[in-house]
Design an enzyme around this catalytic site. Structure first.
Site, PDB file in Angstrom:
ATOM      1  N   LYS A   1       0.866  -1.191   0.000  1.00 22.10           N
ATOM      2  CA  LYS A   1       0.000   0.000   0.000  1.00 22.10           C
ATOM      3  C   LYS A   1       0.898   1.235   0.000  1.00 22.10           C
ATOM      4  CE  LYS A   1      -2.529   1.682   3.682  1.00 22.10           C
ATOM      5  NZ  LYS A   1      -2.470   3.161   3.814  1.00 22.10           N
TER       6      LYS A   1
ATOM      7  N   ASP B   1      -3.308   4.408  -2.109  1.00 20.71           N
ATOM      8  CA  ASP B   1      -4.255   4.903  -1.109  1.00 20.71           C
ATOM      9  C   ASP B   1      -4.221   6.432  -1.108  1.00 20.71           C
ATOM     10  OD1 ASP B   1      -5.795   5.366   1.155  1.00 20.71           O
ATOM     11  OD2 ASP B   1      -4.318   4.559   2.557  1.00 20.71           O
TER      12      ASP B   1
ATOM     13  N   LYS C   1      -7.315   8.327  -1.740  1.00 25.48           N
ATOM     14  CA  LYS C   1      -8.656   8.763  -1.317  1.00 25.48           C
ATOM     15  C   LYS C   1      -9.156  10.048  -1.970  1.00 25.48           C
ATOM     16  CE  LYS C   1      -7.983   6.999   3.432  1.00 25.48           C
ATOM     17  NZ  LYS C   1      -6.504   6.957   3.537  1.00 25.48           N
TER      18      LYS C   1
ATOM     19  N   ASP D   1     -13.623  14.775  -5.048  1.00 25.06           N
ATOM     20  CA  ASP D   1     -13.670  16.017  -5.827  1.00 25.06           C
ATOM     21  C   ASP D   1     -14.865  15.936  -6.767  1.00 25.06           C
ATOM     22  OD1 ASP D   1     -12.902  18.414  -7.201  1.00 25.06           O
ATOM     23  OD2 ASP D   1     -10.800  17.992  -6.758  1.00 25.06           O
TER      24      ASP D   1
ATOM     25  N   THR E   1     -12.163   6.372  10.416  1.00 25.73           N
ATOM     26  CA  THR E   1     -12.270   5.925  11.814  1.00 25.73           C
ATOM     27  C   THR E   1     -11.886   7.049  12.783  1.00 25.73           C
ATOM     28  OG1 THR E   1     -10.134   4.912  11.446  1.00 25.73           O
ATOM     29  CG2 THR E   1     -12.023   3.447  11.520  1.00 25.73           C
TER      30      THR E   1
ATOM     31  N   ARG F   1       2.699  -1.169  10.762  1.00 25.14           N
ATOM     32  CA  ARG F   1       3.802  -1.219  11.721  1.00 25.14           C
ATOM     33  C   ARG F   1       4.142  -2.580  12.311  1.00 25.14           C
ATOM     34  NH1 ARG F   1       1.201   3.852  14.443  1.00 25.14           N
ATOM     35  NH2 ARG F   1      -0.546   2.708  13.525  1.00 25.14           N
TER      36      ARG F   1
END
Ligand code: C5P
Length: 232
Positions: A32, A59, A61, A64, A119, A211
């Protein structure tokens, strides 16, 4: 549908990414690439990883007007990414335009998923700042329904939401799920987490793991452990 692990490459630049990927030898990974790396290095970093045989989830996002998103998606399609996303908040018209932009002359296109509510957005902020009065779960399911109606392949969600999403929108509606930690690991800044094994039981198609793999002393060993738990 093949389950897989997508490694969140939240690195600041090319050297760091190359140093990380090198630890996996000849293994072909699903990476990603987010805003940080893309804004720092540009599309060349995607081409370089694709040339090495890795798959790419970009990624970025976008959110518009439909025409702008359509044109941006056409550029991503030429980059030959495997998976990309957008904000469902851009409405069905924007999502339909995105699908149109992504679709190549031969009818193929990268997969496209929607981000529903981030989130980091709480129900309280939604109500007080965005004036959205409905419960957040309902809003998330409505955005997922819009994504499905626009012809998208699925959504980003928590593994805990997968059964509900699959039940409502079908087994083939993709669920790409971050928030994964090992039972004996540090959860860091994530709050609602599940293990790779639990994500598998809940029916996630792809888990996004950052991570726990990128910050590990031995990333390959952790990746293998994750594969064993999630894919089997
Ligand atoms: O390092 P960690 O495993 O927490 O990384 C998870 C990745 O998934 C990060 O790139 C993060 O931005 C992304 N993500 C998330 N939660 C969401 C959406 C995306 O953790 N709701």
């Amino acid at each position: 549908m093949g389950k897989d692990i997508i490694i969140a490459c939240d690195f600041s630049g090319r050297e760091e990414l190359l140093g990380f990927v090198e630890k996996f030898g000849e293994r072909k990974l699903y990476l990603k690439i987010g805003m940080e790396l893309f804004f720092a290095e540009g599309p060349g970093i995607v081409r370089e990883m694709k040339a090495k045989g890795h798959r790419i989830f970009i990624d970025l996002k976008p959110h518009d007007i439909p025409n702008t998103v359509m044109r941006a998606m056409a550029a991503l399609s030429k980059l030959d990414v495997d998976l990309c996303n957008l904000h469902a908040a851009g409405t069905i018209a924007m999502m339909e335009a995105a699908v149109k932009g992504l679709t190549r002359a031969d009818g193929t296109r990268p997969q496209l998923i929607a981000v529903t509510q981030l989130t980091s957005t709480s129900e309280e902020r939604m109500r007080e700042e965005l004036l959205i009065e409905r419960p957040i779960d309902e809003v998330v399911m409505q955005y997922a329904q819009n994504a499905k109606a626009a012809g998208l392949d699925g959504i980003v969600c928590s593994p805990l939401e997968v059964p509900k999403v699959k039940n409502a929108y079908g087994e083939s509606f993709l669920t790409v799920t971050p928030g994964v930690r090992f039972a004996d690991g540090d959860i860091g800044d994530q709050s609602r987490v599940t293990t790779p094994a639990n994500a598998r039981e809940l029916g996630s198609d792809y888990i996004v793991v950052g991570r726990p793999i990128t910050a590990a002393a031995d990333p390959l060993a952790v990746y293998e452990r994750c594969m064993t738990e999630f894919v089997g």
